[in-house]
Design a protein around this motif. Sequence first.
Motif, short mmCIF file in Angstrom:
data_model
loop_
_atom_site.label_atom_id
_atom_site.label_comp_id
_atom_site.label_asym_id
_atom_site.label_seq_id
_atom_site.Cartn_x
_atom_site.Cartn_y
_atom_site.Cartn_z
N MET A 1 0.84 -1.20 0.00
CA MET A 1 0.00 0.00 0.00
C MET A 1 0.88 1.26 0.00
N ARG A 3 1.35 5.45 1.07
CA ARG A 3 0.91 6.45 2.03
C ARG A 3 0.28 7.63 1.28
N TYR A 4 -0.59 8.34 1.99
CA TYR A 4 -1.24 9.50 1.38
C TYR A 4 -0.23 10.50 0.84
N HIS A 45 -3.52 12.50 8.74
CA HIS A 45 -3.42 11.14 8.21
C HIS A 45 -2.35 10.98 7.12
N GLU A 48 -0.16 7.89 6.94
CA GLU A 48 -0.83 6.59 6.98
C GLU A 48 -0.97 6.01 5.58
N GLU A 49 -1.14 4.70 5.53
CA GLU A 49 -1.38 4.04 4.25
C GLU A 49 -2.82 4.28 3.80
N VAL A 50 -2.98 4.38 2.49
CA VAL A 50 -4.31 4.62 1.91
C VAL A 50 -5.15 3.36 2.04
N THR A 51 -6.30 3.47 2.68
CA THR A 51 -7.20 2.33 2.83
C THR A 51 -8.53 2.54 2.09
N ASP A 52 -8.76 3.76 1.63
CA ASP A 52 -10.00 4.08 0.92
C ASP A 52 -9.84 3.68 -0.55
N GLU A 53 -10.28 2.48 -0.88
CA GLU A 53 -10.09 1.97 -2.24
C GLU A 53 -10.91 2.77 -3.26
N LEU A 56 -9.14 6.01 -3.79
CA LEU A 56 -7.92 5.77 -4.56
C LEU A 56 -8.23 5.63 -6.04
#
Length: 279
Positions: A1, A3-4, A45, A48-53, A56
């Motif tokens: 993943m 990061r933002y 944030h 942090e790693e992007v979790t919003d698929e 994205l």
Amino acid sequence: MIRYTDLIVAAANRLQDADVLNPDTDAWELFEFAFRMDKKEYLMHMSEEVTDEEGLQRYEDAIALRCERIPLQHITGEQGFMGLTFHVNEDVLCPRQDTETLVEVALQRLLPGMHILDLCTGSGCILISLLALARDITGVGVDISEKALIVARENAWINRIQTEFLQGDLFAPVKGETFDMIVCNPPYIPSGVIPKLMPEVRDHEPRQALDGDKDGLLYYRRIISQAKRYLNPNGYLIFEMGVGQRDEIAAMLFMQGFKDMICYRDYAGNERVILGRKE
């Protein structure tokens, strides 16, 4: 993943490689659009790693379009102008900061009770801004493009402004009416210059709203030759203009009997707005 913060840097690099003019700014604005995340939330944030698929994917799609030189405003569907928000699409010019100079000049002269006409209204950004920011005035917007007027009417609704937008060629829809002020951002780019414009403008904004004929002055001639019969005594005619067009437009105003011509510069220092007054 990823990061933002790394995602935005990578996007800006892609935009730079595609010769986009302001890659860092556009990468951020498209990030806000895709993730619905403001600056404060991003700073909380960013590492942090992007979790919003879904976000994205929206961002990837938006960056890809911008790399194809689709205007930023056409991707997001909106543009800020005079502190207001306007919907835009391929049927209208994207409101530009240069045009805010015209609105500011008009606001300096508007008094309660005045009635104004906005020719070549496009997105309606000039008229709607004046009605939103001045006190107790009324106005009418005119454009030859019905598609543009659909956008203008939507923008009036978005900004809670009550006004009328009429379809027709310049003064034709308001024949017999008079106004205290006429404002206009007409097509003023010489036809031969249009192929040399940035792809965002040349390929994606309506040519009808750009092309001012061979010398860029066609619409000034047409409007100035008729304007006095649509202006009340002491009424103002205020134009946006292109760089280098001041002298010829001022001469037209003088020949038609307008007084007190004044030229105003935009934020970049270019001569951008010209005003004349009917006695």
